[in-house]
Write a protein that holds these residues in place. Sequence first.
Motif, PDB file in Angstrom:
ATOM      1  N   LEU A 152       0.816  -1.216   0.000  1.00  0.00           N
ATOM      2  CA  LEU A 152       0.000   0.000   0.000  1.00  0.00           C
ATOM      3  C   LEU A 152       0.849   1.266   0.000  1.00  0.00           C
ATOM      4  N   GLY A 153       1.921   1.244   0.791  1.00  0.00           N
ATOM      5  CA  GLY A 153       2.734   2.446   0.936  1.00  0.00           C
ATOM      6  C   GLY A 153       3.378   2.898  -0.350  1.00  0.00           C
ATOM      7  N   TYR A 154       3.775   1.945  -1.202  1.00  0.00           N
ATOM      8  CA  TYR A 154       4.419   2.296  -2.469  1.00  0.00           C
ATOM      9  C   TYR A 154       3.465   3.086  -3.359  1.00  0.00           C
ATOM     10  N   ASN A 155       2.247   2.577  -3.519  1.00  0.00           N
ATOM     11  CA  ASN A 155       1.265   3.286  -4.346  1.00  0.00           C
ATOM     12  C   ASN A 155       0.814   4.585  -3.695  1.00  0.00           C
ATOM     13  N   LEU A 156       0.750   4.594  -2.366  1.00  0.00           N
ATOM     14  CA  LEU A 156       0.351   5.818  -1.665  1.00  0.00           C
ATOM     15  C   LEU A 156       1.313   6.963  -1.981  1.00  0.00           C
ATOM     16  N   VAL A 157       2.608   6.681  -1.992  1.00  0.00           N
ATOM     17  CA  VAL A 157       3.612   7.721  -2.293  1.00  0.00           C
ATOM     18  C   VAL A 157       3.440   8.232  -3.725  1.00  0.00           C
ATOM     19  N   ILE A 158       3.209   7.325  -4.671  1.00  0.00           N
ATOM     20  CA  ILE A 158       3.030   7.737  -6.067  1.00  0.00           C
ATOM     21  C   ILE A 158       1.760   8.572  -6.233  1.00  0.00           C
ATOM     22  N   ILE A 159       0.682   8.143  -5.594  1.00  0.00           N
ATOM     23  CA  ILE A 159      -0.581   8.879  -5.704  1.00  0.00           C
ATOM     24  C   ILE A 159      -0.462  10.246  -5.037  1.00  0.00           C
TER      25      ILE A 159
END
Length: 275
Positions: A152-159
């Motif tokens: 989740l954290g990886y996509n959260l940073v990109i978003i």
Amino acid sequence: MILFFVFSVIPIIYSVVMSLFNYNGFPHPPFVGIKNYVMLFHDSEFLGALKNTVFFVVIAVVLNICIATFLAVLVKSLKKTKLRGFFRGWFFLPAVVPMVAVCYVWLIMFDPANGIINQVLMLLGMGSPVNWLNDTRTALMCIVVVTLWCDLGYNLVIIMAGLDSIPATFLEAAQIDGANSVYRFFKITLPLMARNMMFVGIMTSISYFQVFAQVQIMTQGGPDNGTNVIGLNIYNYAFRYSQMGYASAMAVVMLGIILVISLVQLKLGKTDWEY
């Protein structure tokens, strides 16, 4: 380019060639043509693994993007920059933890006798403990939960990076016109995030189609092949049964599926505007 060619292009070409032979590790394997591919689509084990993989990808990708977007918007709404940075780093932290360590921790948590999940549920009045990883109704969803916790954290940073790139003038103009926060998100923020969401969707789908470590460590494909996925099937046939030609055919089919899905997502997410 040399590294890409040596470590990506050549192995793919070699895998395609190997899939046309009945290769088992010994020299001079017999040529079988497309026999391996014909066998694949009559193999109930492979078809079951394909079904499990597609189910896993659909559920996990949708949940990942929805939850990551929701959390990103919440973190972005914080007024203090340091607080936003703290939560962004906190949510990203699981992404840097080795998957093997994560799986063993969750194995302990899912333990039917002493796991903390069952203990909490028992305190809340649940009748009997659940054997999470040995029940076909819950095992695959447990793999989904572990995967989401890690990614989740990886996509959260990109978003969040996409949210930060949207000019504030658009949102301010909508607010002046009386648009509420929900309307602004669905009519302004989300459309302007199309490129970011397309990237997140494609990369997450590619990653989840190759899911392997979680299944190998936590369930080994059980119970009753309920969590068997294509990645694990390839590993078993290549390194346990020494049927490397057949395993290569599975890998080529998975590559084709990923390419088709990526092309469809690129087509659907194509935008012709700039801001």
